[in-house]
Design an enzyme around this catalytic site. Structure first.
Site, short mmCIF file in Angstrom:
data_model
loop_
_atom_site.label_atom_id
_atom_site.label_comp_id
_atom_site.label_asym_id
_atom_site.label_seq_id
_atom_site.Cartn_x
_atom_site.Cartn_y
_atom_site.Cartn_z
N GLY A 168 38.70 10.30 12.81
CA GLY A 168 39.20 9.04 12.28
C GLY A 168 40.64 8.84 12.72
N GLY A 169 41.36 8.05 11.90
CA GLY A 169 42.75 7.76 12.24
C GLY A 169 43.62 9.00 12.29
N GLY B 40 54.10 5.79 49.76
CA GLY B 40 54.69 5.55 48.45
C GLY B 40 54.83 6.84 47.66
CB ALA B 41 52.72 9.85 47.44
C1 HXC Z 1 37.44 14.69 0.37
C2 HXC Z 1 36.26 16.12 1.68
C3 HXC Z 1 36.51 15.32 2.81
C4 HXC Z 1 37.28 14.15 2.64
C5 HXC Z 1 35.34 17.01 3.43
N1 HXC Z 1 35.52 17.15 2.11
N2 HXC Z 1 35.92 15.89 3.87
N3 HXC Z 1 36.73 15.80 0.48
N4 HXC Z 1 37.72 13.88 1.41
N5 HXC Z 1 37.58 13.37 3.66
C6 HXC Z 1 35.07 18.24 1.28
C7 HXC Z 1 33.57 18.29 1.10
O1 HXC Z 1 33.20 17.48 0.04
C8 HXC Z 1 33.34 19.76 0.83
O2 HXC Z 1 33.69 19.99 -0.50
C9 HXC Z 1 34.39 20.43 1.67
O3 HXC Z 1 35.37 19.46 1.93
C10 HXC Z 1 33.85 20.94 2.97
O4 HXC Z 1 33.12 19.91 3.59
P1 HXC Z 1 31.67 20.15 4.21
O5 HXC Z 1 31.11 18.82 4.49
O6 HXC Z 1 30.89 21.07 3.33
O7 HXC Z 1 32.05 20.95 5.53
P2 HXC Z 1 31.41 20.84 6.96
O8 HXC Z 1 29.92 20.89 6.87
O9 HXC Z 1 32.11 21.87 7.80
O10 HXC Z 1 31.79 19.39 7.50
C11 HXC Z 1 33.14 19.07 7.73
C12 HXC Z 1 33.27 17.55 7.99
C13 HXC Z 1 32.57 16.76 6.84
C14 HXC Z 1 32.57 17.23 9.32
C15 HXC Z 1 34.74 17.24 8.11
O11 HXC Z 1 33.06 17.28 5.59
C16 HXC Z 1 32.85 15.31 6.91
O12 HXC Z 1 32.21 14.56 7.65
N6 HXC Z 1 33.76 14.84 6.02
C17 HXC Z 1 34.08 13.43 5.93
C18 HXC Z 1 34.84 13.00 7.13
C19 HXC Z 1 35.29 11.57 7.00
O13 HXC Z 1 34.52 10.63 7.14
N7 HXC Z 1 36.60 11.44 6.67
C20 HXC Z 1 37.19 10.15 6.55
C21 HXC Z 1 37.54 9.80 7.99
S1 HXC Z 1 38.38 8.31 8.08
P3 HXC Z 1 33.06 21.22 -1.34
O14 HXC Z 1 33.54 21.00 -2.72
O15 HXC Z 1 31.57 21.11 -1.20
O16 HXC Z 1 33.60 22.47 -0.72
C22 HXC Z 1 39.94 8.72 8.02
C23 HXC Z 1 40.81 7.56 8.08
C24 HXC Z 1 42.19 7.99 8.43
O17 HXC Z 1 40.29 9.81 7.93
C25 HXC Z 1 42.93 6.75 8.75
C26 HXC Z 1 44.31 7.05 9.18
C27 HXC Z 1 44.99 5.84 9.65
#
Ligand code: HXC
Length: 507
Positions: A171-172, A405-406
């Protein structure tokens, strides 16, 4: 008595913070072959040098049962330490706490170390291992990213910023590393703006995380990452090595360390580096290694745009930035990727007062529809702009070809290079002799003799030397000593660009 109770509470909280998301999640992290956030800092920093900040910071969210789920430190370990005795600020995201996600609270911790780093003039190294914005928090987390981006931009060119990618970075979140100077990925980590699921929905393409944004993709295809290493430990050790070459800030000057390697070391093997056949490649890295102190060269982006090499070495103990065409890849020509790669490196060196040594063997820009349609004009211009605006000491050596040019782009005298040298085999011309005579003597017989004549009259170093575009033609074996001497001469170089708010680089 009361004091004892507070101390016990303090120790308990510290212990709770150190445990992060608990044994199960720590075991899962180890099971993936990864270190925890704190273990990583132990490898990165000098022993016992880490001073932690904000160990007791907690998030303030209440939704979704969050008020019952609090870990002191809130999933990001921040503070200062030293690398080989030199100050550095660090943050290390803890995947065991809410997947290392960025919260309002831990974003403030990151911003605090960035602000401190700016005030005290020390680099920041960020260890990223995060599921992105903390989903339970919404806009507060997004605001945190915005605050970090703003600081990344303010710090750019003031203090070196290094991003290590040691797990998910999606993501971001990817834009903070993209705004920093160097991005280094541990294998198994990945970076993408939108993940495989979104890609599938929108474009119907099926791809794995690794193939979309793994370390190999970003170090060879996209160029988003500068380096990748096999695991956490190697990544952290190599980051220490890179750190040693970098100044602490843009006012401190280049770091220096004692060396026993003599400046006047003669390298006779260089006399035969250039093959007799002008079209035969040779390995320019041989030259780089032979002129650096102790043959030590730290290459940046070694697997991307291999037709140009960039990286750090030292001469007489002081850091230099090296840019060199690589005749072994695409004859060392300049294309879009090479121009962007070198331009960014030149700008980093200039921002941090690192002298530039440019080694030239370039047949020109890469021709082709693909290159033209993708903007070689604009991307090639980046390298011209980077060299032309650079005011650090600039030393150029033409080993063989410098065509068209290089020739101008590769730190020629015309772009304010300070000391320009050539080996006796250098050919400086609009193009190679064969191509040149095919144009100016089209249809004539005996083109070989014409090509020889062209070479005699144009393609040698003495014409450029007679105009003063080269300061000297040197024996290859003396290259190290001549560059060392040039660096000493230029040590107090003082050159300024005209006042402006900023330039309008062809982005
Ligand atoms: C809160 C989160 C989290 C998040 C993971 N967890 N991502 N909690 N916010 N963004 C937590 C899970 O609930 C889980 O909690 C623990 O972290 C581990 O995650 P798992 O999914 O069990 O691990 P894994 O299978 O290794 O997968 C990792 C992952 C997946 C691929 C990162 O967790 C995932 O897809 N997370 C969401 C990613 C996402 O969409 N983020 C937002 C992106 S947008 P427990 O309690 O079970 O241990 C963004 C915008 C930014 O970031 C903008 C900036 C400008």
């Amino acid at each position: 008595m009361k004091q004892q109770a507070v101390l016990t509470k303090l120790e308990n909280k510290r212990q709770q913070a150190r445990e992060g998301g608990g044994k199960k999640r720590v075991d899962a992290q180890h099971g993936k072959g990864k270190l925890t956030a704190r273990e990583r800092l132990e490898v990165l920093l000098d022993p016992d040098s880490f001073e932690e900040y904000d160990m007791f910071v907690e998030h303030r969210s209440t939704n979704f049962g969050m008020n019952d789920n609090i870990t002191p430190g809130d999933g990001c370990v921040t503070g200062t330490g030293t690398i080989n005795g030199r100050l550095v600020y660090v943050y290390s995201q803890d995947f065991t706490v809410f997947g290392g996600s960025l919260s309002e609270a831990n974003a403030k911790k990151i911003c605090k170390v960035m602000d401190m780093a700016m005030k005290t003039g020390a680099p920041v190294i960020g260890l990223n291992d995060s599921g992105g914005a903390r989903i339970q928090e919404g806009v507060d987390s997004l605001a945190g990213y915005g605050e970090i981006f703003q600081r990344n931009v303010n710090a750019s060119g003031v203090i070196p910023q290094i991003s290590l990618i040691m797990g998910p970075c999606a993501g971001g979140a990817v834009y903070s590393p993209a705004l920093t100077d160097f991005t280094i990925m541990a294998q198994g980590s990945y970076m993408f703006v939108t993940g495989p699921d979104v890609v599938k929905t929108v474009t119907h393409e099926e791809v794995t995380q690794e193939d979309l944004g793994g370390a190999s993709v970003h170090t060879t295809i996209s160029g988003v990452a500068d380096l990748s290493f096999s695991n956490d430990i190697v990544t952290l050790r190599q980051t220490r090595r890179l750190f040693n070459f970098l100044p602490l800030n843009n006012r401190q000057g280049t770091p220096s360390r004692p060396t026993n390697d003599p400046a006047d070391r003669v390298e006779t093997s260089l006399n035969t580096l250039i093959p007799d056949d002008p079209n035969k490649p040779y390995d320019m890295k041989e030259l780089i290694i032979r002129i650096c102190d102790e043959y030590d060269f730290f290459e940046i982006q070694p697997d991307y745009a291999k037709n140009i090499m960039v990286g750090f070495g030292r001469m007489e103990g002081k850091t230099i930035g090296i840019v060199a065409n690589q005749p072994m890849e695409m004859a060392g020509c300049l294309d879009i990727s090479a121009s962007r790669k070198a331009a960014r490196f030149v700008r980093f060196c200039d921002a941090f007062s690192i002298p530039l040594v440019t080694l030239v063997d370039v047949p020109g820009f890469l021709p082709g529809i693909n290159q033209e349609h993708n903007g070689i004009i604009k991307h090639g211009a980046k390298l011209i702009a980077a060299y032309a605006e650079a005011t650090v000491p600039k030393i150029t050596l033409i080993t063989r070809k410098a065509y068209g040019g290089a020739y101008i782009v590769m730190s020629s005298k015309h772009l304010r290079s300070d000391i320009n040298l050539a080996w006796p085999d250098a050919e400086i011309a609009v193009m190679g002799p064969k191509g040149a005579v095919e144009i100016i003597f089209r249809g004539e017989k005996d083109m070989d003799a014409r090509a020889e004549e062209y070479k005699e009259k144009i393609a040698n170093p003495f014409i450029a030397a007679s105009r003063g575009y080269l300061d000297d033609v040197i024996r290859p074996q003396n290259t190290r000593s001549r560059i060392c001497r040039a660096l000493t001469i230029l040590e107090n170089k003082d050159e300024k660009n005209p006042w402006k708010k900023h330039d309008n680089l062809p982005l």
